[in-house]
Design a protein around this motif. Structure first.
Motif, PDB file in Angstrom:
ATOM      1  N   ILE A 154     -42.135 -11.217  33.232  1.00  0.00           N
ATOM      2  CA  ILE A 154     -43.386 -11.695  32.642  1.00  0.00           C
ATOM      3  C   ILE A 154     -44.226 -10.471  32.298  1.00  0.00           C
ATOM      4  O   ILE A 154     -44.405  -9.580  33.121  1.00  0.00           O
ATOM      5  CB  ILE A 154     -44.168 -12.636  33.585  1.00  0.00           C
ATOM      6  CG1 ILE A 154     -43.277 -13.797  34.025  1.00  0.00           C
ATOM      7  CG2 ILE A 154     -45.418 -13.182  32.874  1.00  0.00           C
ATOM      8  CD1 ILE A 154     -43.980 -14.822  34.932  1.00  0.00           C
ATOM      9  N   PRO A 191     -47.812  -9.626  30.411  1.00  0.00           N
ATOM     10  CA  PRO A 191     -49.064  -9.953  29.709  1.00  0.00           C
ATOM     11  C   PRO A 191     -49.564  -8.740  28.917  1.00  0.00           C
ATOM     12  O   PRO A 191     -49.557  -7.623  29.433  1.00  0.00           O
ATOM     13  CB  PRO A 191     -50.040 -10.273  30.852  1.00  0.00           C
ATOM     14  CG  PRO A 191     -49.242 -10.240  32.136  1.00  0.00           C
ATOM     15  CD  PRO A 191     -48.036  -9.406  31.855  1.00  0.00           C
ATOM     16  N   HIS A 225     -58.025 -13.385  28.496  1.00  0.00           N
ATOM     17  CA  HIS A 225     -57.907 -11.979  28.892  1.00  0.00           C
ATOM     18  C   HIS A 225     -56.665 -11.354  28.262  1.00  0.00           C
ATOM     19  O   HIS A 225     -56.694 -10.207  27.810  1.00  0.00           O
ATOM     20  CB  HIS A 225     -57.823 -11.923  30.419  1.00  0.00           C
ATOM     21  CG  HIS A 225     -58.042 -10.576  31.001  1.00  0.00           C
ATOM     22  ND1 HIS A 225     -59.298 -10.016  31.113  1.00  0.00           N
ATOM     23  CD2 HIS A 225     -57.178  -9.666  31.509  1.00  0.00           C
ATOM     24  CE1 HIS A 225     -59.191  -8.816  31.674  1.00  0.00           C
ATOM     25  NE2 HIS A 225     -57.922  -8.585  31.921  1.00  0.00           N
ATOM     26  N   PHE A 226     -55.574 -12.105  28.235  1.00  0.00           N
ATOM     27  CA  PHE A 226     -54.320 -11.630  27.632  1.00  0.00           C
ATOM     28  C   PHE A 226     -53.981 -12.498  26.423  1.00  0.00           C
ATOM     29  O   PHE A 226     -53.674 -13.682  26.579  1.00  0.00           O
ATOM     30  CB  PHE A 226     -53.176 -11.684  28.656  1.00  0.00           C
ATOM     31  CG  PHE A 226     -53.409 -10.786  29.836  1.00  0.00           C
ATOM     32  CD1 PHE A 226     -53.374  -9.410  29.689  1.00  0.00           C
ATOM     33  CD2 PHE A 226     -53.696 -11.313  31.090  1.00  0.00           C
ATOM     34  CE1 PHE A 226     -53.608  -8.565  30.764  1.00  0.00           C
ATOM     35  CE2 PHE A 226     -53.931 -10.481  32.179  1.00  0.00           C
ATOM     36  CZ  PHE A 226     -53.887  -9.107  32.008  1.00  0.00           C
ATOM     37  N   ARG A 227     -54.029 -11.909  25.226  1.00  0.00           N
ATOM     38  CA  ARG A 227     -53.781 -12.688  24.009  1.00  0.00           C
ATOM     39  C   ARG A 227     -52.317 -13.117  23.902  1.00  0.00           C
ATOM     40  O   ARG A 227     -52.006 -14.192  23.368  1.00  0.00           O
ATOM     41  CB  ARG A 227     -54.187 -11.889  22.763  1.00  0.00           C
ATOM     42  CG  ARG A 227     -54.088 -12.665  21.445  1.00  0.00           C
ATOM     43  CD  ARG A 227     -54.727 -11.886  20.322  1.00  0.00           C
ATOM     44  NE  ARG A 227     -56.079 -11.527  20.683  1.00  0.00           N
ATOM     45  CZ  ARG A 227     -57.155 -12.271  20.431  1.00  0.00           C
ATOM     46  NH1 ARG A 227     -57.032 -13.400  19.767  1.00  0.00           N
ATOM     47  NH2 ARG A 227     -58.343 -11.869  20.810  1.00  0.00           N
ATOM     48  N   PHE A 228     -51.410 -12.269  24.410  1.00  0.00           N
ATOM     49  CA  PHE A 228     -49.983 -12.592  24.362  1.00  0.00           C
ATOM     50  C   PHE A 228     -49.363 -12.394  25.740  1.00  0.00           C
ATOM     51  O   PHE A 228     -49.721 -11.442  26.459  1.00  0.00           O
ATOM     52  CB  PHE A 228     -49.249 -11.690  23.359  1.00  0.00           C
ATOM     53  CG  PHE A 228     -49.591 -11.982  21.928  1.00  0.00           C
ATOM     54  CD1 PHE A 228     -48.988 -13.034  21.257  1.00  0.00           C
ATOM     55  CD2 PHE A 228     -50.528 -11.207  21.248  1.00  0.00           C
ATOM     56  CE1 PHE A 228     -49.313 -13.311  19.930  1.00  0.00           C
ATOM     57  CE2 PHE A 228     -50.856 -11.478  19.925  1.00  0.00           C
ATOM     58  CZ  PHE A 228     -50.246 -12.534  19.252  1.00  0.00           C
ATOM     59  N   ILE A 229     -48.449 -13.286  26.108  1.00  0.00           N
ATOM     60  CA  ILE A 229     -47.671 -13.106  27.339  1.00  0.00           C
ATOM     61  C   ILE A 229     -46.216 -13.415  27.021  1.00  0.00           C
ATOM     62  O   ILE A 229     -45.882 -14.501  26.531  1.00  0.00           O
ATOM     63  CB  ILE A 229     -48.173 -14.015  28.487  1.00  0.00           C
ATOM     64  CG1 ILE A 229     -49.649 -13.701  28.823  1.00  0.00           C
ATOM     65  CG2 ILE A 229     -47.289 -13.826  29.726  1.00  0.00           C
ATOM     66  CD1 ILE A 229     -50.206 -14.484  30.011  1.00  0.00           C
ATOM     67  N   VAL A 238     -42.394 -14.074  28.260  1.00  0.00           N
ATOM     68  CA  VAL A 238     -41.639 -14.550  29.426  1.00  0.00           C
ATOM     69  C   VAL A 238     -40.163 -14.564  29.041  1.00  0.00           C
ATOM     70  O   VAL A 238     -39.766 -15.315  28.148  1.00  0.00           O
ATOM     71  CB  VAL A 238     -42.099 -15.964  29.862  1.00  0.00           C
ATOM     72  CG1 VAL A 238     -41.287 -16.436  31.069  1.00  0.00           C
ATOM     73  CG2 VAL A 238     -43.597 -15.982  30.191  1.00  0.00           C
ATOM     74  N   TYR A 245     -48.715  -5.309  31.517  1.00  0.00           N
ATOM     75  CA  TYR A 245     -48.509  -5.301  32.965  1.00  0.00           C
ATOM     76  C   TYR A 245     -47.207  -6.003  33.318  1.00  0.00           C
ATOM     77  O   TYR A 245     -47.215  -7.074  33.935  1.00  0.00           O
ATOM     78  CB  TYR A 245     -49.705  -5.969  33.656  1.00  0.00           C
ATOM     79  CG  TYR A 245     -51.008  -5.317  33.248  1.00  0.00           C
ATOM     80  CD1 TYR A 245     -51.452  -4.156  33.880  1.00  0.00           C
ATOM     81  CD2 TYR A 245     -51.755  -5.807  32.166  1.00  0.00           C
ATOM     82  CE1 TYR A 245     -52.615  -3.519  33.472  1.00  0.00           C
ATOM     83  CE2 TYR A 245     -52.925  -5.173  31.756  1.00  0.00           C
ATOM     84  CZ  TYR A 245     -53.341  -4.034  32.418  1.00  0.00           C
ATOM     85  OH  TYR A 245     -54.492  -3.405  32.006  1.00  0.00           O
ATOM     86  N   SER A 282     -43.636  -7.096  35.016  1.00  0.00           N
ATOM     87  CA  SER A 282     -42.909  -7.067  36.289  1.00  0.00           C
ATOM     88  C   SER A 282     -41.827  -8.136  36.231  1.00  0.00           C
ATOM     89  O   SER A 282     -41.937  -9.091  35.461  1.00  0.00           O
ATOM     90  CB  SER A 282     -43.838  -7.330  37.475  1.00  0.00           C
ATOM     91  OG  SER A 282     -43.096  -7.347  38.700  1.00  0.00           O
ATOM     92  N   LEU A 283     -40.796  -7.973  37.053  1.00  0.00           N
ATOM     93  CA  LEU A 283     -39.835  -9.052  37.254  1.00  0.00           C
ATOM     94  C   LEU A 283     -40.388  -9.998  38.315  1.00  0.00           C
ATOM     95  O   LEU A 283     -41.097  -9.578  39.231  1.00  0.00           O
ATOM     96  CB  LEU A 283     -38.479  -8.502  37.696  1.00  0.00           C
ATOM     97  CG  LEU A 283     -37.733  -7.716  36.621  1.00  0.00           C
ATOM     98  CD1 LEU A 283     -36.383  -7.260  37.161  1.00  0.00           C
ATOM     99  CD2 LEU A 283     -37.540  -8.541  35.355  1.00  0.00           C
ATOM    100  N   TYR A 284     -40.034 -11.277  38.156  1.00  0.00           N
ATOM    101  CA  TYR A 284     -40.534 -12.311  39.062  1.00  0.00           C
ATOM    102  C   TYR A 284     -39.413 -13.259  39.464  1.00  0.00           C
ATOM    103  O   TYR A 284     -38.425 -13.410  38.732  1.00  0.00           O
ATOM    104  CB  TYR A 284     -41.639 -13.134  38.375  1.00  0.00           C
ATOM    105  CG  TYR A 284     -42.923 -12.356  38.200  1.00  0.00           C
ATOM    106  CD1 TYR A 284     -43.941 -12.424  39.147  1.00  0.00           C
ATOM    107  CD2 TYR A 284     -43.108 -11.529  37.103  1.00  0.00           C
ATOM    108  CE1 TYR A 284     -45.107 -11.688  38.998  1.00  0.00           C
ATOM    109  CE2 TYR A 284     -44.272 -10.785  36.947  1.00  0.00           C
ATOM    110  CZ  TYR A 284     -45.271 -10.879  37.900  1.00  0.00           C
ATOM    111  OH  TYR A 284     -46.421 -10.143  37.759  1.00  0.00           O
TER     112      TYR A 284
END
Lengths: 98, 98
Positions: free
Chosen positions: A7, A9, A51-55, A57, A89, A91-93
């Protein structure tokens, strides 16, 4: 080795949306060719004040596959020009609750 | 009315993980009972240095359903004690690229 979810952001100002989408498209094209890549979904905020326009996944077969993809020189060259343009930002989740 | 995705990244210090999971569980129990709720997945970072230790991704039938769920007094009472404890950046999203 378990499936993992990347994920990521991104902060993107409104006037840089097109530039971001071009960048994302070129990285996604690279990722699709890497072993262990399963899928990706780019989310755009429906709220103007987000806060984050694109994320992004993305699902990978394993952490090892994802790490190999981002360790290649080709990936570093592709992303270097944008590394500081769009604060992000990643990271793997793992899913821990449903 | 299109399906929408709520993505909510949370900053959680390691020593507050249990407290966060209790909080998340009580909010999720409330959400599951609301009209239009479809699913939720809580992601935990696999990387120790991740900016966001937890990211919640939930699917709702429509923005209107989600808005109704968070407008209720019960939701506000449930989340008020934690609003400033875990910095978080929720927004609704739509998938724009796959």
């Amino acid at each position: 080795m378990n499936q993992v979810t990347l994920i990521n952001p991104f902060k993107v100002p409104p006037f840089q949306e097109e530039s971001f989408l071009d960048f994302w498209g070129s990285v996604a094209a690279y990722m699709r060719l890497q072993p262990g890549f399963l899928s990706t979904r780019l989310h755009k905020a429906a709220w103007e004040e987000a806060h984050f326009r694109f994320i992004n996944v993305a699902i990978w077969e394993s952490e090892e596959h994802f790490q190999a993809a981002i360790d290649k020189a080709e990936f570093k060259e592709l992303t270097a020009p944008y590394r500081d343009v769009f604060p992000h930002y990643p990271s793997l989740y793992e899913v821990v609750r449903t």
